[in-house]
Design a protein around this motif. Structure first.
Motif, PDB file in Angstrom:
ATOM      1  N   UNK A   1     -39.116 -18.549  13.416  1.00 41.08           N
ATOM      2  CA  UNK A   1     -39.945 -19.877  13.125  1.00 41.08           C
ATOM      3  C   UNK A   1     -39.629 -21.062  13.013  1.00 41.08           C
ATOM      4  N   UNK A   2     -39.786 -21.947  14.265  1.00 44.17           N
ATOM      5  CA  UNK A   2     -39.417 -23.542  14.703  1.00 44.17           C
ATOM      6  C   UNK A   2     -39.953 -24.465  14.028  1.00 44.17           C
ATOM      7  N   UNK A   3     -39.304 -24.878  12.840  1.00 40.53           N
ATOM      8  CA  UNK A   3     -39.851 -26.013  11.868  1.00 40.53           C
ATOM      9  C   UNK A   3     -39.499 -27.522  13.174  1.00 40.53           C
ATOM     10  N   UNK A   4     -40.023 -28.257  13.187  1.00 42.38           N
ATOM     11  CA  UNK A   4     -39.767 -29.655  14.352  1.00 42.38           C
ATOM     12  C   UNK A   4     -39.633 -31.027  13.506  1.00 42.38           C
ATOM     13  N   UNK A   5     -38.788 -31.463  12.933  1.00 36.65           N
ATOM     14  CA  UNK A   5     -38.892 -32.428  12.921  1.00 36.65           C
ATOM     15  C   UNK A   5     -39.377 -33.651  13.013  1.00 36.65           C
ATOM     16  N   UNK A   6     -39.841 -34.753  12.011  1.00 34.44           N
ATOM     17  CA  UNK A   6     -42.022 -35.452  12.571  1.00 34.44           C
ATOM     18  C   UNK A   6     -41.813 -35.790  14.176  1.00 34.44           C
ATOM     19  N   UNK A   7     -42.939 -35.477  15.344  1.00 34.81           N
ATOM     20  CA  UNK A   7     -42.923 -35.593  16.189  1.00 34.81           C
ATOM     21  C   UNK A   7     -43.907 -36.584  15.956  1.00 34.81           C
ATOM     22  N   UNK A   8     -44.807 -36.900  14.819  1.00 32.10           N
ATOM     23  CA  UNK A   8     -45.958 -38.215  14.905  1.00 32.10           C
ATOM     24  C   UNK A   8     -46.120 -39.508  15.638  1.00 32.10           C
ATOM     25  N   UNK A   9     -47.227 -40.273  15.720  1.00 30.63           N
ATOM     26  CA  UNK A   9     -46.461 -41.583  16.134  1.00 30.63           C
ATOM     27  C   UNK A   9     -46.217 -42.507  15.272  1.00 30.63           C
ATOM     28  N   UNK A  10     -45.042 -43.143  15.524  1.00 29.85           N
ATOM     29  CA  UNK A  10     -44.033 -44.199  14.527  1.00 29.85           C
ATOM     30  C   UNK A  10     -43.434 -44.724  14.973  1.00 29.85           C
ATOM     31  N   UNK A  11     -43.383 -46.207  14.296  1.00 30.22           N
ATOM     32  CA  UNK A  11     -42.317 -47.231  15.609  1.00 30.22           C
ATOM     33  C   UNK A  11     -40.899 -46.449  14.881  1.00 30.22           C
ATOM     34  N   UNK A  12     -40.292 -45.500  14.108  1.00 27.89           N
ATOM     35  CA  UNK A  12     -39.252 -44.808  14.804  1.00 27.89           C
ATOM     36  C   UNK A  12     -38.187 -45.807  13.860  1.00 27.89           C
ATOM     37  N   UNK A  13     -38.818 -46.303  12.691  1.00 24.67           N
ATOM     38  CA  UNK A  13     -38.118 -47.472  11.558  1.00 24.67           C
ATOM     39  C   UNK A  13     -36.726 -46.693  10.964  1.00 24.67           C
ATOM     40  N   UNK A  14     -37.284 -44.805  10.367  1.00 24.69           N
ATOM     41  CA  UNK A  14     -36.886 -43.943   9.811  1.00 24.69           C
ATOM     42  C   UNK A  14     -36.705 -42.841  10.538  1.00 24.69           C
ATOM     43  N   UNK A  15     -36.640 -42.526  12.421  1.00 22.50           N
ATOM     44  CA  UNK A  15     -36.302 -41.989  12.588  1.00 22.50           C
ATOM     45  C   UNK A  15     -37.792 -40.735  12.769  1.00 22.50           C
ATOM     46  N   UNK A  16     -38.804 -41.430  12.858  1.00 20.28           N
ATOM     47  CA  UNK A  16     -39.782 -40.906  12.463  1.00 20.28           C
ATOM     48  C   UNK A  16     -40.683 -40.380  11.446  1.00 20.28           C
ATOM     49  N   UNK A  17     -39.879 -40.528  10.334  1.00 13.76           N
ATOM     50  CA  UNK A  17     -40.389 -40.305   8.769  1.00 13.76           C
ATOM     51  C   UNK A  17     -41.251 -41.957   8.266  1.00 13.76           C
ATOM     52  N   UNK A  18     -41.629 -42.603   9.389  1.00 11.96           N
ATOM     53  CA  UNK A  18     -42.128 -43.239   9.102  1.00 11.96           C
ATOM     54  C   UNK A  18     -43.609 -43.445   9.790  1.00 11.96           C
ATOM     55  N   UNK A  19     -44.830 -42.847   9.582  1.00  9.49           N
ATOM     56  CA  UNK A  19     -45.603 -41.895  10.732  1.00  9.49           C
ATOM     57  C   UNK A  19     -46.816 -43.593  10.376  1.00  9.49           C
ATOM     58  N   UNK A  20     -47.248 -43.827  11.691  1.00  8.69           N
ATOM     59  CA  UNK A  20     -48.162 -44.530  11.545  1.00  8.69           C
ATOM     60  C   UNK A  20     -49.751 -43.976  12.299  1.00  8.69           C
ATOM     61  N   UNK A  21     -50.028 -42.603  12.678  1.00  4.28           N
ATOM     62  CA  UNK A  21     -50.834 -42.096  13.173  1.00  4.28           C
ATOM     63  C   UNK A  21     -50.593 -40.207  12.406  1.00  4.28           C
ATOM     64  N   UNK A  22     -50.996 -39.531  11.716  1.00  2.00           N
ATOM     65  CA  UNK A  22     -50.635 -38.395  11.488  1.00  2.00           C
ATOM     66  C   UNK A  22     -51.536 -37.266  12.716  1.00  2.00           C
ATOM     67  N   UNK A  23     -51.894 -37.881  13.052  1.00  2.73           N
ATOM     68  CA  UNK A  23     -53.037 -36.624  14.163  1.00  2.73           C
ATOM     69  C   UNK A  23     -52.536 -37.092  16.066  1.00  2.73           C
ATOM     70  N   UNK A  24     -51.192 -37.967  15.865  1.00  2.00           N
ATOM     71  CA  UNK A  24     -50.651 -38.365  17.112  1.00  2.00           C
ATOM     72  C   UNK A  24     -49.753 -37.885  17.481  1.00  2.00           C
TER      73      UNK A  24
END
Length: 558
Positions: free
Chosen positions: A46-69
């Motif tokens: 299994x490959x687990x991807x840390x967040x790749x969602x749309x984000x301003x990257x204040x916290x390296x992608x753990x601040x998500x602005x759109x869960x489906x982009x």
């Protein structure tokens, strides 16, 4: 649903640091896709991807602005679909990061929510009036400072357990919960094979949001005792299971800071009503500072007695009831070979990396390998606060050095070098060329200076490398049932040994004896090993019997 994940090994990719395909200094999805053959060679499932969602990257992608982009720095949905397709073609499953304790303040839900108390999205978040012009309660943020931010536009405070740009979702609102379930089903329908759930045990907040207890030197109270494992958490997860997991054959793991044995048994119970497994953090706290105000920022090394006692506690307590997740490294932790091993010399780095891998992979549970762990990547030990990128490290430096004057700058830089999250986020070391083959552009995070001697190309060229040792451990898990189902027991009297860790795994057919020297010393230990026992794996090329060489690891099968 099958329990296929019990024999699986999971490889975590931190996308920004794995492989840059377009030479902008930031890793991306096409870069990951180009390296899937390497991941497959390691043997993981299994490959687990840390967040790749749309984000301003204040916290390296753990601040998500759109869960489906997809965040544009990583590519687009077509690039993700390509990654998913190639992974599945190679027989690899893909696990997404699920961050639903909070969103970005740029998420459309929050943008609507802050428009006023009458907005339909107002109760998607946790808004409160202040108390006499101050915060609604005394909670602190995990990223320092208060956990509340006043919003002039709507004349109330909103809760953010992390950065102010990460407002907490209100899981008491069923519309929030079902919006999350709809999003999860959307990804599962797309073909995603599972979810790693970020701080999932924080989603149930206590009724009334009462004040927390403050330490003697603390301006704000740590909210974790109040928000971890809240009174409705199991209700919420069982509802999530009914709405999502019951409809798909998914692997799920919850990140659960502050979890105890009894709660973990509920989260990961074999009845299958909640999650497959959880991440607990007790062994990650064994090397924290002697000063509780400093938390993890110190230079103490975990003792073998403490480490063994903790690992044994979880092995025994979950056996037959729930499932363990086994990990040393992740995107939030320093490198294991620097932390629990020995990176002072090249020989000790390789030996101790293999010893620690043996310790973990011979236990019951699902092992996780974080990018670079399989080649023995080390901490970066950056010399200046200006070298650090992570908001958590920078805030801690300013608070403890400049505001509270608890430590001097030299000591704090040492502590950051040992514990900062930047240590995990330095770019993957592929070769000894420019920027370790990660990118032709200056990477977003500084390189670890040792990439010229520690890299994938070198590891693949050396038959005795850390990489091939991990590969063998993973293959053994796939082929030996005792590693999955065998009973774990310490060898008699081993709990009092402060230098050697010895345990057995046993089922009806097979016994494994695991012997691990946690030190750089030469030692003598005698164990009752049958004459027909087979040396299954070792980090030395020969067996000296009762003599244990520095960081020696060996597993006997009989």
């Amino acid at each position: 649903m099958s329990n296929w994940w019990k024999k699986a090994v999971i490889y975590q990719v931190y996308p920004a640091s794995f492989q840059d395909s377009d030479n902008d200094g930031i890793g991306d999805l096409k870069g990951i896709t180009s390296r899937l053959d390497y991941i497959k060679k390691l043997g993981v499932d299994i490959v687990w991807l840390s967040p790749i969602y749309k984000s301003p990257q204040v916290d390296n992608g753990y601040d998500i602005s759109d869960y489906q982009a997809i965040n544009p720095t990583f590519g687009d949905m077509a690039a993700f679909d390509e990654l998913l397709h190639k992974a599945h073609t190679l027989g690899l499953k893909v696990m997404m990061d699920l961050v639903v304790n909070h969103t970005s303040d740029e998420h459309k839900w929050f943008q609507e929510s802050r428009k006023g108390k009458d907005n339909p999205y107002r109760d998607y978040y946790i808004w409160r009036d202040g108390r006499n012009g101050e915060d609604p309660n005394n909670w602190g943020s995990f990223f320092m400072g208060p956990a509340w931010k006043y919003d002039e536009e709507s004349d109330q405070y909103y809760l953010h357990l992390f950065a102010p740009q990460q407002p907490d979702l209100n899981w008491e609102n069923p519309n929030v919960r079902h919006s999350v379930y709809d999003m999860m089903n959307w990804w599962a329908d797309k073909g995603v094979d599972g979810f790693r759930m970020d701080v999932i045990n924080y989603i149930s907040k206590p009724d009334g949001l009462p004040d927390g207890e403050k330490g003697p030197h603390e301006k704000y109270a740590n909210p974790e005792p109040l928000v971890a494992n809240g009174h409705r958490i199991h209700e919420f997860l069982q509802e999530m299971h009914q709405n999502v997991m019951a409809k798909h054959d998914l692997v799920t793991v919850g990140e659960t800071p502050g979890v105890n044995i009894s709660e973990a048994q509920k989260y990961a119970n074999f009845d299958g009503k909640e999650l497959n497994m959880v991440f607990q953090f007790e062994h990650m706290g064994l090397d924290g500072s002697d000063n509780p105000t400093l938390g993890r920022w110190g230079d103490r090394k975990a003792s073998l007695k403490g480490l063994r006692a903790n690992l044994t506690k979880w092995q025994k307590a979950l056996a037959g009831k729930a499932w363990n997740s086994l990990y040393w490294d992740n995107h939030d932790q320093p490198r294991v070979v620097s932390r629990f091993g020995d990176d002072s010399t090249e020989q000790n780095r390789v030996l101790s990396a293999k010893m620690l891998a043996t310790m973990l992979h011979m236990q019951q549970g699902t092992p996780y390998v974080f990018e670079g762990e399989e080649i023995g990547m080390t901490n970066a030990y950056f010399p200046s606060i200006d070298d650090y990128v992570d908001i958590d490290a920078i805030n801690a430096y300013h608070q403890f050095v400049e505001e509270m004057h608890l430590v001097d700058s030299k000591d704090m830089i040492k502590y950051l070098g040992l514990h900062s999250r930047d240590n995990a986020r330095t770019p993957m070391q592929w070769n000894d060329q420019k920027n370790a083959g990660f990118s032709q552009h200056q990477p977003w995070e500084h390189m670890n200076p040792n990439y010229r001697s520690v890299n994938v190309e070198q590891a693949l060229a050396g038959p005795n490398s850390v990489f091939y040792y991990y590969q063998k451990l993973i293959d053994l898990r796939h082929t030996l049932p005792v590693i999955t189902d065998g009973v774990y027991n310490l060898v008699a009297d081993n709990e009092n040994d402060d230098k050697v860790y010895a345990f057995t795994r046993k089922n009806a057919d097979t016994t494994l004896l695991v012997v691990l020297n946690y030190t750089a010393e030469k030692l003598e230990r005698h164990y009752q090993i049958p004459v027909d026992a087979k040396l299954l794996i070792s980090n030395y090329t020969d067996d000296m019997g009762d003599s244990l060489r520095p960081y020696e690891a060996k597993v006997y099968q009989y």
